[in-house]
Design a protein around this motif. Structure first.
Motif, PDB file in Angstrom:
ATOM      1  N   LYS A 141       0.815  -1.215   0.000  1.00  0.00           N
ATOM      2  CA  LYS A 141       0.000   0.000   0.000  1.00  0.00           C
ATOM      3  C   LYS A 141       0.848   1.264   0.000  1.00  0.00           C
ATOM      4  O   LYS A 141       0.391   2.323  -0.429  1.00  0.00           O
ATOM      5  N   ASP A 142       2.085   1.178   0.484  1.00  0.00           N
ATOM      6  CA  ASP A 142       2.923   2.376   0.555  1.00  0.00           C
ATOM      7  C   ASP A 142       3.405   2.821  -0.816  1.00  0.00           C
ATOM      8  O   ASP A 142       3.812   3.976  -0.980  1.00  0.00           O
ATOM      9  N   GLU A 165       1.688   3.365  -3.549  1.00  0.00           N
ATOM     10  CA  GLU A 165       0.824   4.426  -4.077  1.00  0.00           C
ATOM     11  C   GLU A 165       1.162   5.759  -3.432  1.00  0.00           C
ATOM     12  O   GLU A 165       1.200   6.797  -4.101  1.00  0.00           O
ATOM     13  N   ASP A 166       1.407   5.754  -2.114  1.00  0.00           N
ATOM     14  CA  ASP A 166       1.779   6.996  -1.439  1.00  0.00           C
ATOM     15  C   ASP A 166       3.076   7.561  -2.005  1.00  0.00           C
ATOM     16  O   ASP A 166       3.221   8.775  -2.180  1.00  0.00           O
ATOM     17  N   VAL A 199       4.283   7.067  -5.069  1.00  0.00           N
ATOM     18  CA  VAL A 199       4.050   7.553  -6.431  1.00  0.00           C
ATOM     19  C   VAL A 199       3.329   8.900  -6.413  1.00  0.00           C
ATOM     20  O   VAL A 199       3.624   9.795  -7.213  1.00  0.00           O
ATOM     21  N   ARG A 200       2.401   9.043  -5.489  1.00  0.00           N
ATOM     22  CA  ARG A 200       1.630  10.288  -5.414  1.00  0.00           C
ATOM     23  C   ARG A 200       2.373  11.396  -4.662  1.00  0.00           C
ATOM     24  O   ARG A 200       1.905  12.531  -4.607  1.00  0.00           O
ATOM     25  N   GLY A 201       3.524  11.058  -4.089  1.00  0.00           N
ATOM     26  CA  GLY A 201       4.259  12.063  -3.334  1.00  0.00           C
ATOM     27  C   GLY A 201       3.635  12.388  -1.992  1.00  0.00           C
ATOM     28  O   GLY A 201       3.850  13.466  -1.439  1.00  0.00           O
ATOM     29  N   ASN A 202       2.846  11.449  -1.458  1.00  0.00           N
ATOM     30  CA  ASN A 202       2.250  11.659  -0.144  1.00  0.00           C
ATOM     31  C   ASN A 202       3.311  11.547   0.940  1.00  0.00           C
ATOM     32  O   ASN A 202       4.342  10.893   0.749  1.00  0.00           O
TER      33      ASN A 202
END
Length: 730
Positions: free
Chosen positions: A199-200, A202-203, A205-208
């Protein structure tokens, strides 16, 4: 064992919290927020189940691991292991990783041991917990265990079911970890062996916000360190009142040769730091061997020589061989080169120190800080948070120490200390330079008769171990802490003894104390040893006029090794090579005891300008029982690409006083357009124990690239990195 709901929540509950990131989105609790489990600074007793898992009131299970998430997907893999043994959905598993006083002390997250150690400890604890609660329900209901099952946090019988929280009445499973009768990861495999997504990702990739660099606290202040010109520089003078009128300035901290700046905003801190650099006067001397080729210089250093293997009479076997061959290989100093420079946050209040760090070993770091600050370990609390890029012992511990030094001098507010790019490149502990010299003899059938191997290397680990010397800032303080010395010598000889079947083998190691700061970098000495060994195997195959894969198979008996090489040969058998292109192969059994790995590289070389294009890489990996095949592929792909970057690009440069490779121009790495296509096949062996695989690709991948260049051009490169000048001249 009885407890009230309020006490249960205070002692064992799990509350997810978020930190404000500059007023924007909160930081995900699963990575950055410590748990609210109340506990002392003492280490949990790893012999008991409740050191590894807690049952939460909301029906979920909290799994504790002392290892750190370094981007290797460990958090997901450990969830899979726990969920399997508890027969519980993944969304009902929470993870708590690397927090002193809360999670087990598992030393360092290093050496590709996390699944082998933490993963198997969690498997044992979870399976023991499953059998414990089934026994409790059996006794409660008077029903045989064979008629009960644990499913998604509930014990289910023929006509009844009960949640774990109800069954235990708010208690925890405090029994000792036993010897379970069954491991569902070996029999059922509902989660284990499946490509569960991370799950990390996606974070990322999105720069979260996900990394320690993203941490923000209310009323937080910022810090920077003013670096000296060299390792041995001494402070002379500076105008300390020069900064009082600077916007945002809070404090200048000087302790011996250590100088730090504190200001309200990060940019203000950087501006004041740059001003301080111009103000401070240092006494410095030339001490680095800038005018001597490094390979020559290293052989002039005092050496500690040791025989690592002596089987048969290697020299006589070589002398009596029909064909003989020798070669010398060299690897320069290389750096971790993380995308995000090291960072830490610390706060000192009520005589207690709290630190957020991407250290690979929070308990060893705590021990070292306790010695440095002359504090009790129980008064230091360290929370492990992922860092943006980690491939070994980088500067995370140094940044944490500097943040702690500044926080102690400015108590009551969170202090965020971020290194700059030139800090990271210029002061981290590097992977050491190494030299390998080889001799071998072949019989009439191309079999190796004798093998002589010599390796020159510095030590490969100076991690924090309870003494301050391994912490960079300590050497600049008034207390007179020095450099830590050679460090872990065993890392230098990793994979130096060949895994191939050879009757007469002699392996010698020569350990020196080199001019630059060194410590653990991915694969340690196995990188240079396998680069040299696998290039030499190709050279011997060429001399014997035998196919390079067939030559290796002639010297292997282990069926798992043979499987990897045969699958690799099949996967690359239909490659059409154009003019100026070639394939190279390499193999290893990492540490001669863990994962098996075979790799191929497809390169194209421009004969006019010497440019090397890495087109594609293939790999076959056998890491025993596979927990997450997608995660294993990711690790392997990353290792191959990083290794190719080391082969083609990377070398630490220095002048007479300090490092000069301080940015991405002076220390180039493989860029995205240069990244090859990768194809990885995983051999899953559920009947075998799982072993780590994070370092297995490093040495063989570089050897495959170098062997491919030879097969393309006829030019044998033995000194890294590959340069266009070397290729053009050859």
């Amino acid at each position: 064992m009885e407890t009230t709901r309020r006490n249960f929540l205070q002692q064992l509950g799990y509350v997810s919290i978020g930190f404000s990131l500059m007023g924007a989105a909160p930081v995900p609790h699963s990575f950055l927020a410590p748990s609210k489990m109340r506990g002392s600074g003492k280490r949990p007793d790893q012999n008991h189940i409740n050191a590894w898992l807690h049952l939460l009131e909301n029906g979920k299970v909290l799994i504790m691991s002392g290892k750190v998430e370094l981007g290797q997907g460990l958090r997901t893999a450990l969830k899979q292991i726990a969920a399997e043994e508890l027969d519980t959905r993944l969304d009902l598993i929470e993870m708590q990783m690397a927090e002193t006083g809360k999670t087990p002390d598992e030393g360092y997250t290093a050496g590709s041991y996390s699944i082998q150690s933490s993963g198997m400890a969690i498997r044992n604890a979870a399976a023991s917990a499953r059998e414990t609660v089934l026994k409790m329900a059996s006794e409660k209901w008077g029903i045989p265990i064979s008629q009960l099952q644990l499913k998604d946090g509930e014990v289910i019988g023929p006509k009844q079911k009960i949640s774990l929280h109800q069954l235990l009445a708010g208690r925890q499973i405090e029994q000792e970890v036993g010897t379970p009768s069954e491991f569902k990861g070996k029999t059922v495999r509902r989660f284990v062996g499946k490509p569960v997504p991370r799950k990390d990702i996606e974070d990322m990739v999105r720069g979260n916000p996900i990394f320690v660099q993203d941490l923000r606290f209310p009323d937080m202040v910022h810090a920077r360190t003013v670096r000296p010109p060299s390792y041995t520089s001494e402070f002379v003078s500076m105008n300390e009142s020069d900064f009082d009128t600077q916007p945002g300035f809070l404090k200048l901290v000087r302790k011996g040769n250590f100088i730090g700046i504190l200001a309200e905003e990060e940019y203000q801190t950087i501006q004041i730091m740059e001003r301080a650099k111009k103000s401070v006067q240092w006494k410095s001397e030339d001490y680095l061997p800038a005018n001597t080729p490094l390979k020559d210089y290293l052989k002039t250093l005092p050496l500690e020589t040791k025989t690592q293997e002596d089987k048969g009479d290697a020299q006589t076997a070589i002398d009596q061989s029909q064909k003989r061959h020798s070669a010398s290989y060299f690897k320069p100093y290389i750096m971790h080169a993380p995308n995000g420079p090291s960072c830490a946050v610390a706060i000192f209040e009520d005589e207690k120190l709290k630190i957020w760090s991407h250290s690979q070993g929070i308990y060893p770091l705590r021990n070292s800080l306790a010695a440095l600050f002359k504090m009790s370990e129980d008064d230091i609390h360290i929370i492990g948070v992922p860092g943006s890029g980690c491939y070994g012992h980088n500067a995370a511990d140094d940044a944490a120490t500097e943040a702690a030094l500044m926080a102690v001098e400015y108590p009551g507010r969170h202090v965020r200390l971020q290194w700059m790019r030139d800090d990271e490149n210029g002061w981290e502990p590097y992977g050491t330079a190494m030299i390998v010299e080889l001799k071998a003899g072949l019989d009439a059938n191309g079999k190796i008769n004798g093998w002589q191997y010599e390796v020159w290397s510095d030590g490969h680990s100076n991690r924090p171990d309870g003494t301050p010397e391994s912490l960079l800032p300590a050497r600049f303080l008034d207390e007179g802490y020095g450099a830590p010395g050679i460090g872990y010598k065993g890392g230098a000889v990793r994979n130096s003894v060949p895994y191939y079947t050879i009757d007469a083998v002699n392996v010698q190691s020569h350990i020196f104390l080199g001019p630059l700061r060194t410590s653990s970098l991915r694969a340690l000495g196995a990188y240079a040893n396998l680069f040299a060994l696998e290039c030499f195997m190709d050279e011997l195959a060429h001399k014997a006029d035998i196919d390079p894969i067939e030559f290796r198979l002639m010297h292997l008996k282990d069926p798992r090794s043979i499987d990897c090489l045969q699958k690799l040969r099949k996967n690359t058998s239909r490659i059409d090579l154009a003019e100026g292109e070639g394939l190279g192969y390499a193999f290893c059994h990492y540490k001669n005891e863990t994962a098996y790995f075979a790799v191929a590289a497809h390169v194209k070389v421009d004969r006019k300008n010497g440019a090397v294009q890495l087109k594609k890489m293939w790999a076959v990996i056998d890491a025993g029982e596979t927990i997450n095949p997608d995660g294993l592929k990711n690790q392997t792909e990353g290792g191959m690409i990083q290794s190719a970057s080391w082969a083609l690009k990377e070398a630490v440069r220095y002048d007479a006083r300090h490092i000069t490779s301080l940015d991405w121009n002076s220390y180039p790495i493989l860029r995205f357009p240069e990244t090859p296509e990768t194809e990885v096949e995983v051999i899953d062996r559920p009947d075998q124990p799982p072993v780590g695989a994070g370092e297995v690709a490093q040495g063989p991948a570089t050897a495959a690239v170098i062997n491919a260049i030879f097969n393309t051009t006829g030019v044998r490169i033995r000194e890294l990195p590959v340069t266009t000048d070397a290729l053009i001249n050859a």
